[in-house]
Write a protein that holds these residues in place. Structure first.
Motif, PDB file in Angstrom:
ATOM      1  N   GLN A  98      -5.845  -6.551  13.526  1.00 54.96           N
ATOM      2  CA  GLN A  98      -5.487  -5.674  14.622  1.00 54.96           C
ATOM      3  C   GLN A  98      -4.392  -5.995  15.475  1.00 54.96           C
ATOM      4  O   GLN A  98      -4.445  -7.427  15.800  1.00 54.96           O
ATOM      5  N   ASP A  99      -3.617  -5.368  16.206  1.00 55.43           N
ATOM      6  CA  ASP A  99      -2.562  -5.641  17.151  1.00 55.43           C
ATOM      7  C   ASP A  99      -1.277  -6.473  16.488  1.00 55.43           C
ATOM      8  O   ASP A  99      -0.609  -6.841  16.918  1.00 55.43           O
ATOM      9  N   ALA A 100      -1.420  -6.669  15.078  1.00 55.98           N
ATOM     10  CA  ALA A 100      -0.157  -7.018  14.552  1.00 55.98           C
ATOM     11  C   ALA A 100       0.799  -6.099  14.582  1.00 55.98           C
ATOM     12  O   ALA A 100       0.872  -5.124  14.670  1.00 55.98           O
ATOM     13  N   SER A 101       2.245  -6.669  14.212  1.00 55.84           N
ATOM     14  CA  SER A 101       3.344  -5.648  14.368  1.00 55.84           C
ATOM     15  C   SER A 101       4.149  -6.334  13.092  1.00 55.84           C
ATOM     16  O   SER A 101       4.193  -7.243  12.894  1.00 55.84           O
ATOM     17  N   VAL A 102       5.036  -5.445  12.698  1.00 53.35           N
ATOM     18  CA  VAL A 102       6.011  -5.784  11.556  1.00 53.35           C
ATOM     19  C   VAL A 102       7.181  -4.930  11.883  1.00 53.35           C
ATOM     20  O   VAL A 102       7.259  -3.791  12.096  1.00 53.35           O
ATOM     21  N   THR A 103       8.449  -5.699  11.902  1.00 56.15           N
ATOM     22  CA  THR A 103       9.560  -4.887  12.032  1.00 56.15           C
ATOM     23  C   THR A 103      10.162  -4.787  10.468  1.00 56.15           C
ATOM     24  O   THR A 103      10.620  -5.770   9.734  1.00 56.15           O
ATOM     25  N   PHE A 104      10.671  -3.485  10.230  1.00 57.31           N
ATOM     26  CA  PHE A 104      11.212  -2.836   8.997  1.00 57.31           C
ATOM     27  C   PHE A 104      12.773  -2.984   9.141  1.00 57.31           C
ATOM     28  O   PHE A 104      13.139  -2.279  10.321  1.00 57.31           O
ATOM     29  N   PRO A 105      13.541  -3.360   8.078  1.00 60.54           N
ATOM     30  CA  PRO A 105      14.989  -2.816   8.209  1.00 60.54           C
ATOM     31  C   PRO A 105      15.311  -1.499   8.087  1.00 60.54           C
ATOM     32  O   PRO A 105      14.282  -0.636   7.347  1.00 60.54           O
ATOM     33  N   ALA A 106      16.332  -0.859   8.463  1.00 60.15           N
ATOM     34  CA  ALA A 106      16.605   0.607   8.309  1.00 60.15           C
ATOM     35  C   ALA A 106      16.786   0.820   6.744  1.00 60.15           C
ATOM     36  O   ALA A 106      17.239  -0.247   5.951  1.00 60.15           O
ATOM     37  N   GLY A 107      16.282   2.015   6.093  1.00 63.37           N
ATOM     38  CA  GLY A 107      16.325   2.333   4.787  1.00 63.37           C
ATOM     39  C   GLY A 107      15.112   1.676   3.872  1.00 63.37           C
ATOM     40  O   GLY A 107      14.949   2.146   2.813  1.00 63.37           O
ATOM     41  N   ALA A 108      14.308   0.944   4.665  1.00 62.77           N
ATOM     42  CA  ALA A 108      13.172   0.356   3.920  1.00 62.77           C
ATOM     43  C   ALA A 108      11.971   1.624   3.690  1.00 62.77           C
ATOM     44  O   ALA A 108      12.051   2.379   4.421  1.00 62.77           O
ATOM     45  N   ALA A 109      11.490   1.521   2.435  1.00 72.04           N
ATOM     46  CA  ALA A 109      10.320   2.567   2.206  1.00 72.04           C
ATOM     47  C   ALA A 109       9.114   2.392   3.241  1.00 72.04           C
ATOM     48  O   ALA A 109       8.900   1.145   3.394  1.00 72.04           O
ATOM     49  N   VAL A 110       8.409   3.374   3.656  1.00 76.07           N
ATOM     50  CA  VAL A 110       7.255   3.241   4.539  1.00 76.07           C
ATOM     51  C   VAL A 110       6.233   2.977   4.012  1.00 76.07           C
ATOM     52  O   VAL A 110       5.830   3.771   2.952  1.00 76.07           O
ATOM     53  N   PRO A 111       5.529   1.693   4.092  1.00 75.59           N
ATOM     54  CA  PRO A 111       4.340   1.478   3.413  1.00 75.59           C
ATOM     55  C   PRO A 111       3.174   2.465   3.740  1.00 75.59           C
ATOM     56  O   PRO A 111       3.063   2.967   5.097  1.00 75.59           O
ATOM     57  N   HIS A 112       2.148   2.676   2.845  1.00 74.43           N
ATOM     58  CA  HIS A 112       1.207   3.854   3.171  1.00 74.43           C
ATOM     59  C   HIS A 112      -0.086   3.149   3.216  1.00 74.43           C
ATOM     60  O   HIS A 112      -0.220   2.161   2.685  1.00 74.43           O
ATOM     61  N   VAL A 113      -0.915   3.602   4.113  1.00 68.91           N
ATOM     62  CA  VAL A 113      -2.098   2.956   4.094  1.00 68.91           C
ATOM     63  C   VAL A 113      -2.960   3.317   2.743  1.00 68.91           C
ATOM     64  O   VAL A 113      -2.633   4.234   1.872  1.00 68.91           O
ATOM     65  N   THR A 114      -3.624   2.001   2.327  1.00 69.70           N
ATOM     66  CA  THR A 114      -4.125   2.286   0.968  1.00 69.70           C
ATOM     67  C   THR A 114      -5.180   3.450   0.880  1.00 69.70           C
ATOM     68  O   THR A 114      -6.067   3.646   1.528  1.00 69.70           O
ATOM     69  N   GLY A 115      -4.938   4.313  -0.329  1.00 72.63           N
ATOM     70  CA  GLY A 115      -5.731   5.366  -0.551  1.00 72.63           C
ATOM     71  C   GLY A 115      -5.038   6.672  -0.128  1.00 72.63           C
ATOM     72  O   GLY A 115      -5.399   7.812  -0.559  1.00 72.63           O
ATOM     73  N   GLU A 116      -4.024   6.662   0.597  1.00 70.59           N
ATOM     74  CA  GLU A 116      -3.174   7.900   1.150  1.00 70.59           C
ATOM     75  C   GLU A 116      -2.103   8.109   0.181  1.00 70.59           C
ATOM     76  O   GLU A 116      -1.596   7.150  -0.411  1.00 70.59           O
ATOM     77  N   PRO A 117      -1.944   9.353  -0.319  1.00 70.76           N
ATOM     78  CA  PRO A 117      -0.618   9.593  -1.391  1.00 70.76           C
ATOM     79  C   PRO A 117       0.576   9.174  -0.846  1.00 70.76           C
ATOM     80  O   PRO A 117       0.973   9.545   0.390  1.00 70.76           O
ATOM     81  N   VAL A 118       1.409   8.859  -1.917  1.00 73.68           N
ATOM     82  CA  VAL A 118       2.812   8.596  -1.340  1.00 73.68           C
ATOM     83  C   VAL A 118       3.592   9.663  -2.220  1.00 73.68           C
ATOM     84  O   VAL A 118       3.544   9.619  -3.636  1.00 73.68           O
TER      85      VAL A 118
END
Length: 576
Positions: free
Chosen positions: A266-286
């Motif tokens: 909870q309350d963690a944050s992650v900075t992604f570079p432009a063009g990176a694939a969006v990680p999906h919550v486990t169990g949700e379809p990609v």
């Protein structure tokens, strides 16, 4: 959206709700006022109130979030929730009004002349209603956390307190006035911002969903996770982490996320570079944009899940206690039918908008796919597309609409539960109704604070499945089949309740397992509803001597127009 604007939207809706509720206090005096508004509600006002209570958090936030995550498959939700009223109109709305009962357990006892059936129906009303209240409180926490950063539990407590005040002091008459206002508030809160969002989308070049790859970050993006979540990373990516990742604490530390599952606290944050694939919550379809836009691509065993969802929404509507009690507030069966026709129009107008929010969310807020709170897309889009003071004002309007959704639906459900508890446990009366109101809210509020966070529309879908597996067979057979017996009704209610309830408990407590069994538990209506009907009919055939003695008189009462002046006195339960 700034916290000040968000809180302003919340407070304005809360104050308006309380003031309108106070108006109902001045005209609520009798028991009939508290339970059914003395059966004097006009069709338009009743239709607006039904729209207000029926369009819950699942409609205001959940549909857009599910469409963002799963795509075209979720369009069946608004279709089913609207179409369910057509089934209700055709099969049970006018007969229910003619029954003269205050609550659904009243109808069950009047039709079958059995206190045992009444008690089982009362238990089911309370359980279904609490299951429906749970996501309202959780979603209220999501909204307040999104706009103000307040702890998750504060939203549920706020909604519970406001609902308790309105229901406690004015009963059904106050609730009717509040919900009629809140329908139009919710319609405005979705439609007006959407106009500006579509203009901003057009100004941006009207981008479409045409890529053959899963969602990616267009720009360098920082994603804040409000609740603990596990995500799947498809390819190595360089990120900056602030918070706890995979059990270790980081403070703005650059590192590489390797392919696989990663847990964010909870309350963690992650900075992604432009063009990176969006990680999906486990169990949700990609899915790619093309797959997302096509039906039957969003979930495992999607064909079964879709048909089961349709069955639950079409048949579950008539089994929702807070929906049924509304037809007891009409002056006659003709008004009940007119109310239902108006409801179909009002719901159809409203449900045009959430799907568009889901599509725009896929374009502009794909990071919500990794936060576990896709429901927040409606709240996030105004600030993302418009920004500035205009975005803040539109965000405040949307926030106010979301709060109106929680308040109106929670009010209707609370009235239903309080009515049952007051009559069957506390022995009726206005004082008992008020005491039952507090109990009706306390249990689901505690569960909402303690239970794991779930997609709001998923939990509401489970409530529909339970209602379709229990009250739908009882109502359809009770209204149209004179050979229904007490053992048959009891067997069908218990069987449907146990089967659907087991699926609900497994899904909420631990999540459904993988494979087809998991799909059957997540969407149980396709097998629980036929079994409940079959058991109710088969046991009734086997016990022909237990058909109620007064069935002929009751069937005449249910199907004879009020203009013929058949004995229409308000039915009262027999205490034995």
């Amino acid at each position: 959206m700034s916290a000040a604007y968000g809180m302003a939207g919340v407070l304005l809706v809360v104050v308006a709700t309380v003031l309108i509720g106070v108006l109902g206090v001045r005209i609520s005096r009798t028991t009939s006022d508290f339970y059914v508004a003395s059966r004097t509600v006009t069709p338009l006002r009743n239709a607006s109130a039904i729209g207000g209570e029926y369009l819950s958090a699942a409609s205001f936030l959940g549909i857009a979030g599910l469409i963002l995550a799963y795509g075209a498959d979720m369009l069946w939700l608004p279709v089913g929730w609207t179409g369910g009223y057509l089934v209700l109109l055709v099969l049970v709305s006018a007969p229910l009004r003619r029954s003269g009962a205050y609550t659904l357990p009243d109808f069950a006892e009047a039709r079958l002349e059995s206190m045992a059936v009444r008690r089982v129906a009362s238990v089911l009303v309370v359980l279904i209603s609490w299951l429906y209240l749970l996501p309202q409180f959780q979603s209220a926490g999501l909204v307040l956390r999104t706009v103000t950063g307040a702890p998750v539990w504060t939203g549920g407590v706020l909604v519970a307190v406001v609902v308790a005040v309105n229901v406690w002091v004015g009963g059904m008459r106050s609730v009717t006035l509040v919900q009629a206002f809140q329908y139009w508030m919710k319609l405005t809160a979705l439609s007006v911002p959407l106009i500006f969002l579509l203009l901003a989308w057009r100004y941006d070049g009207a981008p479409g969903l045409t890529t053959e790859t899963p969602p990616r970050f267009d720009d360098r993006t920082t994603v804040a996770v409000g609740t603990a979540v596990t995500v799947d990373v498809a390819a190595p990516v360089q990120v900056v982490v602030d918070g706890r990742l995979d059990g270790r604490a980081y403070e703005d530390v650059p590192l590489t996320l390797n392919p696989g599952r990663h847990h964010l606290d909870q309350d963690a944050s992650v900075t992604f570079p432009a063009g990176a694939a969006v990680p999906h919550v486990t169990g949700e379809p990609v899915t790619t944009d093309r797959e997302w836009a096509l039906p039957l691509h969003g979930r495992e065993h999607s064909l079964y899940a879709t048909y089961s969802l349709i069955l639950a929404t079409f048949l579950g509507t008539m089994g929702l206690p807070h929906v049924l009690v509304r037809f007891y507030t009409n002056p006659d069966g003709r008004a009940a039918r007119r109310t239902t026709v108006m409801v179909l129009s009002l719901l159809g107008a409203f449900y045009l908008f959430p799907a568009l929010y889901g599509v725009l969310g896929r374009l502009y807020t794909p990071e919500l796919l990794m936060t576990g709170r896709a429901d927040a897309v409606v709240l996030t889009l105004p600030g993302r597309l418009i920004g500035g003071v205009g975005g803040d004002l539109l965000g405040a309007l949307v926030t106010g609409g979301a709060v109106a959704a929680f308040l109106s639906t929670s009010s209707g459900i609370t009235v239903s539960v309080a009515g049952v508890l007051a009559q069957d446990i506390l022995r009726g009366g206005v004082r008992s109704f008020r005491a039952a109101t507090l109990l009706a809210l306390a249990v689901p509020l505690g569960l909402a604070i303690a239970a794991r966070s779930l997609a709001v529309a998923d939990v509401v879908g489970l409530a529909f499945a339970v209602a379709a597996s229990t009250f739908c067979p009882l109502l359809v057979l009770g209204v149209w089949w004179r050979r229904l017996t007490v053992p048959g009704a009891l067997a069908g209610l218990v069987t449907g309740g146990l089967l659907a309830g087991t699926a609900v408990i497994v899904t909420i407590a631990a999540g459904p397992p993988d494979g087809f069994v998991g799909a059957m538990l997540a969407e149980p209506a396709a097998w629980t509803v036929p079994i409940a009907f079959a058991v109710m009919i088969a046991v009734s055939w086997c016990t022909p001597g237990r058909v109620p003695r007064g069935v002929a008189r009751m069937m005449v009462r249910l199907h004879t127009p009020e203009s013929l002046d058949v004995d229409r006195g308000t039915w009262r339960p027999k205490r034995v």
